[in-house]
Enzyme design. Structure first.
Site, PDB file in Angstrom:
ATOM      1  N   SER A 195     -76.741  55.428 -26.770  1.00  0.00           N
ATOM      2  CA  SER A 195     -76.994  55.044 -28.371  1.00  0.00           C
ATOM      3  C   SER A 195     -75.873  55.699 -29.350  1.00  0.00           C
ATOM      4  O   SER A 195     -75.910  55.601 -30.498  1.00  0.00           O
ATOM      5  CB  SER A 195     -78.349  56.123 -28.659  1.00  0.00           C
ATOM      6  OG  SER A 195     -78.380  57.326 -28.302  1.00  0.00           O
ATOM      7  N   THR A 219     -79.203  58.078 -32.639  1.00  0.00           N
ATOM      8  CA  THR A 219     -78.195  58.761 -33.080  1.00  0.00           C
ATOM      9  C   THR A 219     -78.102  60.046 -32.891  1.00  0.00           C
ATOM     10  O   THR A 219     -79.028  60.764 -33.110  1.00  0.00           O
ATOM     11  CB  THR A 219     -78.149  58.291 -34.781  1.00  0.00           C
ATOM     12  OG1 THR A 219     -78.144  56.922 -34.842  1.00  0.00           O
ATOM     13  CG2 THR A 219     -77.065  59.006 -35.676  1.00  0.00           C
ATOM     14  N   THR A 256     -73.059  56.873 -34.067  1.00  0.00           N
ATOM     15  CA  THR A 256     -74.232  55.968 -33.305  1.00  0.00           C
ATOM     16  C   THR A 256     -73.301  54.691 -32.842  1.00  0.00           C
ATOM     17  O   THR A 256     -72.366  54.460 -33.595  1.00  0.00           O
ATOM     18  CB  THR A 256     -75.192  55.699 -34.205  1.00  0.00           C
ATOM     19  OG1 THR A 256     -76.246  55.060 -33.626  1.00  0.00           O
ATOM     20  CG2 THR A 256     -74.783  54.877 -35.516  1.00  0.00           C
ATOM     21  N   ARG A 309     -74.092  44.121 -38.407  1.00  0.00           N
ATOM     22  CA  ARG A 309     -74.941  44.830 -38.989  1.00  0.00           C
ATOM     23  C   ARG A 309     -74.435  46.496 -39.181  1.00  0.00           C
ATOM     24  O   ARG A 309     -73.938  46.913 -38.135  1.00  0.00           O
ATOM     25  CB  ARG A 309     -76.152  44.945 -38.230  1.00  0.00           C
ATOM     26  CG  ARG A 309     -77.310  45.713 -38.946  1.00  0.00           C
ATOM     27  CD  ARG A 309     -77.490  47.030 -38.282  1.00  0.00           C
ATOM     28  NE  ARG A 309     -78.599  47.931 -38.472  1.00  0.00           N
ATOM     29  CZ  ARG A 309     -78.793  49.098 -38.199  1.00  0.00           C
ATOM     30  NH1 ARG A 309     -77.876  49.698 -37.538  1.00  0.00           N
ATOM     31  NH2 ARG A 309     -79.745  49.765 -38.621  1.00  0.00           N
ATOM     32  N   GLY A 329     -75.663  50.251 -40.068  1.00  0.00           N
ATOM     33  CA  GLY A 329     -76.906  51.148 -40.491  1.00  0.00           C
ATOM     34  C   GLY A 329     -76.690  52.291 -41.373  1.00  0.00           C
ATOM     35  O   GLY A 329     -75.698  52.219 -42.192  1.00  0.00           O
ATOM     36  N   THR A 349     -81.695  60.023 -38.180  1.00  0.00           N
ATOM     37  CA  THR A 349     -81.660  58.952 -37.115  1.00  0.00           C
ATOM     38  C   THR A 349     -82.758  58.270 -37.222  1.00  0.00           C
ATOM     39  O   THR A 349     -83.694  58.605 -37.988  1.00  0.00           O
ATOM     40  CB  THR A 349     -81.922  60.033 -35.766  1.00  0.00           C
ATOM     41  OG1 THR A 349     -81.814  58.908 -34.583  1.00  0.00           O
ATOM     42  CG2 THR A 349     -82.927  60.762 -35.660  1.00  0.00           C
ATOM     43  N   GLY A 350     -82.823  57.115 -36.706  1.00  0.00           N
ATOM     44  CA  GLY A 350     -83.972  56.019 -36.625  1.00  0.00           C
ATOM     45  C   GLY A 350     -83.450  54.831 -37.350  1.00  0.00           C
ATOM     46  O   GLY A 350     -82.633  54.387 -37.279  1.00  0.00           O
TER      47      GLY A 350
END
Ligand code: ASP
Length: 322
Positions: A85, A184, A202, A212, A214, A235-236
């Site tokens: 990740s 991440t 990440t 993309r 994040g 994170t997430g």
């Protein structure tokens, strides 16, 4: 020890139901800092935070700055192909390319960031160069790659055979647009003088749309440090964090006297209030305040964070909302 200090005035006021003005609360946090040096504290997301914390601690022990420490810490996850990740070995985007996002922030409020960076194993180090060597905060895509190469970073193939295999299976079997949650690494470090720095890095959501980006490289979303108050990292599912500027929000809640764990919880409540979330979406936050109190919280079950303090480096299961 610095982590035993509490915001006495805030707690007293809270017990009488009094809300302190912001300048008084900030003064309490500064007071905690002035009480003198304590042990370093290092907090990072997920299980791969354990070796990263250790590397950050080693860097501090060798005389590195708090900024050197966060960089050294998260570089461990970036360089580990088993961490799918972050960095080298990260799962690719929908087109099969590994694109990396990272940021770093120091005690003086300086920040650097890269997004959609290809071919460079340690994006956090490029982010640091952006912070230190350019008048800008963020470089993206081709421009970030050109800058990295000019700074002496080498192009590498970041797609491991294992990650390629997973991507090929995804292409065969999954519906277009399906993305996979990722882990991440966000890290906040406080040295023995209570100086703070943070980093976040990440490969983003697995099989994301090409292009993309994040939350992780966005200052205030994936990471925020205010050396007077504390720091937070996320994170997430980045889209949820970006829409609520989660890390900045947590630091502001701590400025108003909230404990780190409560502030993380409140930021998650904000996501639930404002956004219609999907059943597979997860967010985890970690935070530290200037007194050396640390905590984390997540939307759903399953989030863990690594906490190193006073020689102990342990994994803590976060409480969750849903
Ligand atoms: N926050 C990262 C992103 O949205 C991914 C993760 O931490 O799961 O790119």
């Amino acid at each position: 020890m610095i982590n035993r200090r509490r915001f006495l005035l805030s707690s007293l006021a809270a017990s009488f139901g009094i809300s302190l003005p912001v300048h008084v609360k900030s003064a309490n946090l500064r007071q905690a800092f002035r009480e003198g040096p304590g042990a370093p504290l290092i907090i990072s997301t997920w299980k791969h935070g354990l070796p990263a914390n250790r590397a950050a601690f080693d860097s501090l022990s060798a005389g590195g700055s708090v900024l050197d420490a966060v960089e050294a810490g998260v570089r461990i996850s970036e360089g580990d192909p088993a961490v799918t990740s972050v960095g080298y070995g990260g799962w690719p985007d929908a087109g099969g390319e590994v694109t990396l996002d990272a940021c770093i922030m120091d005690r003086d409020g300086n920040a650097g960031s890269v997004a959609c960076l290809k071919h460079i194993k340690h994006p956090v180090s490029v982010a640091r160069r952006v912070m230190e060597k350019t008048p800008h905060v963020m470089l993206v895509g081709e421009g970030a790659l050109q800058f990295a190469e000019k700074e002496g970073f080498c192009r590498e193939n970041l797609l491991t055979p294992q990650a390629k295999e997973v991507w090929e299976k995804w292409k065969r079997e999954s519906a277009a647009g399906t993305v996979t949650g990722h882990d991440t690494i966000g890290m906040i470090t406080m040295d023995s003088s209570a100086e703070l720095a943070g980093a976040c890095t990440t490969s983003g959501l697995g099989f994301k749309m090409q292009g993309r980006v994040g939350d992780s490289p966005i200052i205030g979303a994936g990471l925020f440090i205010d050396n007077e108050i504390g720091g937070a990292a996320a994170t997430g599912h980045g889209e949820l964090v970006m829409k609520t500027l989660g890390s900045f929000l947590i630091v502001e809640l701590m400025r108003n006297g909230m404990q780190p764990e409560d502030a993380c919880r409140e930021a998650l409540e904000r996501i639930l209030q404002k956004i219609h979330i999907q059943p597979n979406q997860q967010v985890g936050f970690i935070a530290v305040d200037k007194s050396g109190t640390a905590g984390g919280f997540s939307l759903r079950d399953g989030f863990e964070y690594a906490l190193l303090r006073e020689g102990e480096n342990k994994l803590i299961k976060a409480s969750f909302l849903l």
